[in-house]
Design a protein around this motif. Structure first.
Motif, PDB file in Angstrom:
ATOM      1  N   ILE A  29      29.836  43.296  -0.381  1.00 38.80           N
ATOM      2  CA  ILE A  29      29.311  43.908   0.839  1.00 38.80           C
ATOM      3  C   ILE A  29      30.345  44.863   1.431  1.00 38.80           C
ATOM      4  O   ILE A  29      30.026  46.017   1.762  1.00 38.80           O
ATOM      5  CB  ILE A  29      28.914  42.820   1.856  1.00 38.80           C
ATOM      6  N   GLU A  30      31.576  44.398   1.551  1.00 32.63           N
ATOM      7  CA  GLU A  30      32.613  45.240   2.138  1.00 32.63           C
ATOM      8  C   GLU A  30      33.000  46.391   1.219  1.00 32.63           C
ATOM      9  O   GLU A  30      33.325  47.477   1.693  1.00 32.63           O
ATOM     10  CB  GLU A  30      33.819  44.393   2.514  1.00 32.63           C
ATOM     11  N   TYR A  32      30.923  47.979  -0.739  1.00 36.33           N
ATOM     12  CA  TYR A  32      29.866  48.979  -0.566  1.00 36.33           C
ATOM     13  C   TYR A  32      30.084  49.778   0.718  1.00 36.33           C
ATOM     14  O   TYR A  32      29.938  51.007   0.722  1.00 36.33           O
ATOM     15  CB  TYR A  32      28.485  48.302  -0.539  1.00 36.33           C
ATOM     16  N   VAL A  33      30.433  49.097   1.806  1.00 32.72           N
ATOM     17  CA  VAL A  33      30.657  49.797   3.075  1.00 32.72           C
ATOM     18  C   VAL A  33      31.867  50.722   2.966  1.00 32.72           C
ATOM     19  O   VAL A  33      31.821  51.862   3.448  1.00 32.72           O
ATOM     20  CB  VAL A  33      30.820  48.785   4.234  1.00 32.72           C
ATOM     21  N   LEU A  34      32.940  50.273   2.328  1.00 27.38           N
ATOM     22  CA  LEU A  34      34.112  51.136   2.135  1.00 27.38           C
ATOM     23  C   LEU A  34      33.765  52.351   1.277  1.00 27.38           C
ATOM     24  O   LEU A  34      34.207  53.463   1.551  1.00 27.38           O
ATOM     25  CB  LEU A  34      35.255  50.349   1.494  1.00 27.38           C
ATOM     26  N   ARG A  37      31.205  54.593   3.584  1.00 30.97           N
ATOM     27  CA  ARG A  37      31.713  55.179   4.822  1.00 30.97           C
ATOM     28  C   ARG A  37      33.022  55.951   4.631  1.00 30.97           C
ATOM     29  O   ARG A  37      33.215  56.981   5.255  1.00 30.97           O
ATOM     30  CB  ARG A  37      31.930  54.090   5.873  1.00 30.97           C
ATOM     31  N   SER A  45      37.294  51.136  -3.824  1.00 33.68           N
ATOM     32  CA  SER A  45      36.702  50.350  -2.737  1.00 33.68           C
ATOM     33  C   SER A  45      36.636  48.864  -3.106  1.00 33.68           C
ATOM     34  O   SER A  45      36.862  48.002  -2.247  1.00 33.68           O
ATOM     35  CB  SER A  45      35.315  50.882  -2.376  1.00 33.68           C
ATOM     36  N   ALA A  49      38.551  45.965  -1.059  1.00 33.56           N
ATOM     37  CA  ALA A  49      37.765  44.840  -0.555  1.00 33.56           C
ATOM     38  C   ALA A  49      38.322  43.512  -1.056  1.00 33.56           C
ATOM     39  O   ALA A  49      38.431  42.540  -0.298  1.00 33.56           O
ATOM     40  CB  ALA A  49      36.299  44.997  -0.961  1.00 33.56           C
ATOM     41  N   THR A 158      34.612  51.354  10.259  1.00 39.05           N
ATOM     42  CA  THR A 158      34.212  50.910   8.924  1.00 39.05           C
ATOM     43  C   THR A 158      34.547  49.438   8.706  1.00 39.05           C
ATOM     44  O   THR A 158      33.710  48.674   8.209  1.00 39.05           O
ATOM     45  CB  THR A 158      34.889  51.777   7.852  1.00 39.05           C
ATOM     46  N   ALA A 162      31.859  46.487   8.087  1.00 40.88           N
ATOM     47  CA  ALA A 162      31.962  45.672   6.872  1.00 40.88           C
ATOM     48  C   ALA A 162      32.154  44.200   7.212  1.00 40.88           C
ATOM     49  O   ALA A 162      31.498  43.324   6.623  1.00 40.88           O
ATOM     50  CB  ALA A 162      33.120  46.171   6.007  1.00 40.88           C
ATOM     51  N   ASN A 163      33.016  43.910   8.165  1.00 39.53           N
ATOM     52  CA  ASN A 163      33.259  42.529   8.564  1.00 39.53           C
ATOM     53  C   ASN A 163      32.011  41.925   9.195  1.00 39.53           C
ATOM     54  O   ASN A 163      31.676  40.762   8.943  1.00 39.53           O
ATOM     55  CB  ASN A 163      34.448  42.473   9.534  1.00 39.53           C
ATOM     56  N   SER A 166      29.437  41.188   6.378  1.00 43.60           N
ATOM     57  CA  SER A 166      29.815  40.044   5.549  1.00 43.60           C
ATOM     58  C   SER A 166      29.726  38.741   6.337  1.00 43.60           C
ATOM     59  O   SER A 166      29.280  37.721   5.799  1.00 43.60           O
ATOM     60  CB  SER A 166      31.211  40.237   4.961  1.00 43.60           C
TER      61      SER A 166
END
Length: 179
Positions: A29-30, A32-34, A37, A45, A49, A158, A162-163, A166
């Motif tokens: 999940i994190e 993907y966000v990294l 974004r 990424s 993560a 970001t 992400a946090n 998750s």
């Protein structure tokens, strides 16, 4: 410090396994966000993560094991009862857990932010080169400063997103577990 301070002799293996499950859920999940974004490539990424989640998990468990002997007996009893048997004895424990969850969320957010900043700073090759000429104009310095502030704001946002995502996934899993 109390006189009877010692390391725990029984480690919560179930807690470690659930933490491992939570890290395995948080990493994609994190990452993907990294990737989405901050525009990192997928490999980078995923590396960031994995790094921020493992470092924050190790720091979190270290804080837990260091602070556990300092807790009052009732809180220790409730903690052991929840970890081993997944239930509570006292009614006010729910409030304590909500407060602890908020503190853990924001502490983890700050840890992940600072860990990512350290990783970005230490792995960035442009910081090591130092090829700047000393005659930079005020306008160029202002532009760099606003660029750095924008990057910090983007990084904070970001990591917060992400946090949050998750932790939402982990909360859903905990809710499924308790039913």
């Amino acid at each position: 410090m109390p006189d009877n301070w010692m390391l725990p002799t029984i480690f919560p293996i179930g807690g470690f396994l659930f933490d491992f499950l939570f890290v395995l859920i948080a990493i994609p999940i994190e990452a993907y966000v990294l990737h989405y974004r901050l525009k990192f490539d997928k490999k980078t990424s995923i590396f960031y993560a994995i790094s921020i989640n493992l470092f924050s998990s190790v720091i979190g468990w270290s804080i837990f094991f260091a602070s556990e002997p300092l807790l009052p007996i009732q809180v220790k009893s409730e903690l052991i009862n929840y970890i081993l048997f997944n239930n509570f004895k006292l009614a006010n424990t729910q409030t304590l857990i909500i407060l602890a969850a908020c503190i853990i969320f924001f502490t983890t957010f700050l840890m992940k932010f600072f860990i990512l900043r350290v990783l970005l700073f230490s792995l960035n090759e442009s910081f090591a080169k130092q090829e700047e000429d000393p005659q930079t104009s005020q306008r160029l310095q202002r532009r760099r400063f606003t660029s750095l502030n924008f990057q910090n704001t983007n990084l904070v946002t970001t990591i917060l997103i992400a946090n949050s995502l998750s932790y939402t996934a982990i909360t859903i899993i905990i809710l499924f577990r308790s039913k």
